[in-house]
Design an enzyme around this catalytic site. Structure first.
Site, PDB file in Angstrom:
ATOM      1  N   PRO A   1       1.627  -4.391  12.261  1.00 35.10           N
ATOM      2  CA  PRO A   1       2.481  -4.354  11.069  1.00 35.10           C
ATOM      3  C   PRO A   1       3.904  -3.848  11.297  1.00 35.10           C
ATOM      4  O   PRO A   1       4.275  -2.758  10.867  1.00 35.10           O
ATOM      5  CB  PRO A   1       1.700  -3.433  10.132  1.00 35.10           C
ATOM      6  CG  PRO A   1       0.953  -2.523  11.051  1.00 35.10           C
ATOM      7  CD  PRO A   1       0.601  -3.344  12.246  1.00 35.10           C
ATOM      8  N   CYS A   2       4.705  -4.692  11.920  1.00 40.39           N
ATOM      9  CA  CYS A   2       6.104  -4.353  12.145  1.00 40.39           C
ATOM     10  C   CYS A   2       6.854  -4.184  10.827  1.00 40.39           C
ATOM     11  O   CYS A   2       7.893  -3.528  10.792  1.00 40.39           O
ATOM     12  CB  CYS A   2       6.766  -5.390  13.045  1.00 40.39           C
ATOM     13  SG  CYS A   2       6.495  -7.102  12.555  1.00 40.39           S
ATOM     14  N   HIS A   3       6.303  -4.735   9.739  1.00 45.09           N
ATOM     15  CA  HIS A   3       6.955  -4.575   8.438  1.00 45.09           C
ATOM     16  C   HIS A   3       6.930  -3.118   7.967  1.00 45.09           C
ATOM     17  O   HIS A   3       7.686  -2.744   7.091  1.00 45.09           O
ATOM     18  CB  HIS A   3       6.309  -5.493   7.388  1.00 45.09           C
ATOM     19  CG  HIS A   3       4.861  -5.243   7.142  1.00 45.09           C
ATOM     20  ND1 HIS A   3       3.875  -5.787   7.941  1.00 45.09           N
ATOM     21  CD2 HIS A   3       4.224  -4.511   6.198  1.00 45.09           C
ATOM     22  CE1 HIS A   3       2.691  -5.405   7.490  1.00 45.09           C
ATOM     23  NE2 HIS A   3       2.882  -4.621   6.431  1.00 45.09           N
TER      24      HIS A   3
END
Length: 170
Positions: free
Chosen positions: A137-139
């Site tokens: 989850p780079c978000h």
């Protein structure tokens, strides 16, 4: 010989997700159909020559991702994944998987969490070349001031994903 991966598509509330899997059923890339060129470039950078052939992703993976988008946020941990990349990139990407849904972390905090507090820019670059969006989850990485900064799939998707996970965003 080029790496051979399967390519599948999954309809989500924020667009069609492209799922790239290997012969063992591991997710190798997840990106959006409107960013397919970027995904293919990341695959090339990480694996060299790559051939993508239409092949359904494993049912368990599709189910877990669909349930995540339906609100069961814990489902991402059920997706088997595998990445190539430098040892540093792999360290950052593995650390991303440990940021709980509903929380965010600054790039500086991520750098500190991997015992490299001065590597803020390098963390940003590794995050930007993460081939497995959503699952890694780079978000959930944001600017130190709380700003959304960047997201390979577009800031509107990042905003949606964070709100979906219960994060207040400005």
């Amino acid at each position: 010989m080029p790496e051979r991966f399967g390519l599948d598509r999954l309809t989500t509330p924020i667009g069609t997700a492209l799922l790239v899997t290997d012969a063992d059923g591991n997710l190798r890339a997840l990106d959006w159909d409107d960013y397919e060129h970027r995904m293919r470039e990341l695959l090339r950078l990480h694996y060299g020559a790559v051939e993508l052939g239409d092949r359904p992703a494993p049912t368990q993976m599709r189910t877990a991702l669909s349930r995540y988008f339906d609100g069961d946020l814990g489902q991402l941990s059920r997706v088997a994944w595998r990445v190539a990349g430098t040892p540093f990139q792999q360290k950052v990407w593995t650390a991303l998987a440990h940021i709980p849904a509903g929380t965010t972390m600054s790039y500086g905090a991520m750098a500190a969490s991997i015992d490299m507090p001065k590597a803020i820019r390098a963390v940003g670059h590794a995050n930007g070349s993460n081939p497995i969006s959503v699952v890694l989850p780079c978000h959930r990485l944001i600017g130190a001031d709380g700003s959304l900064v960047k997201y390979g799939g577009g800031l509107e998707r990042k905003r949606w994903l964070l709100r979906h996970e219960g994060v207040e965003v400005r």
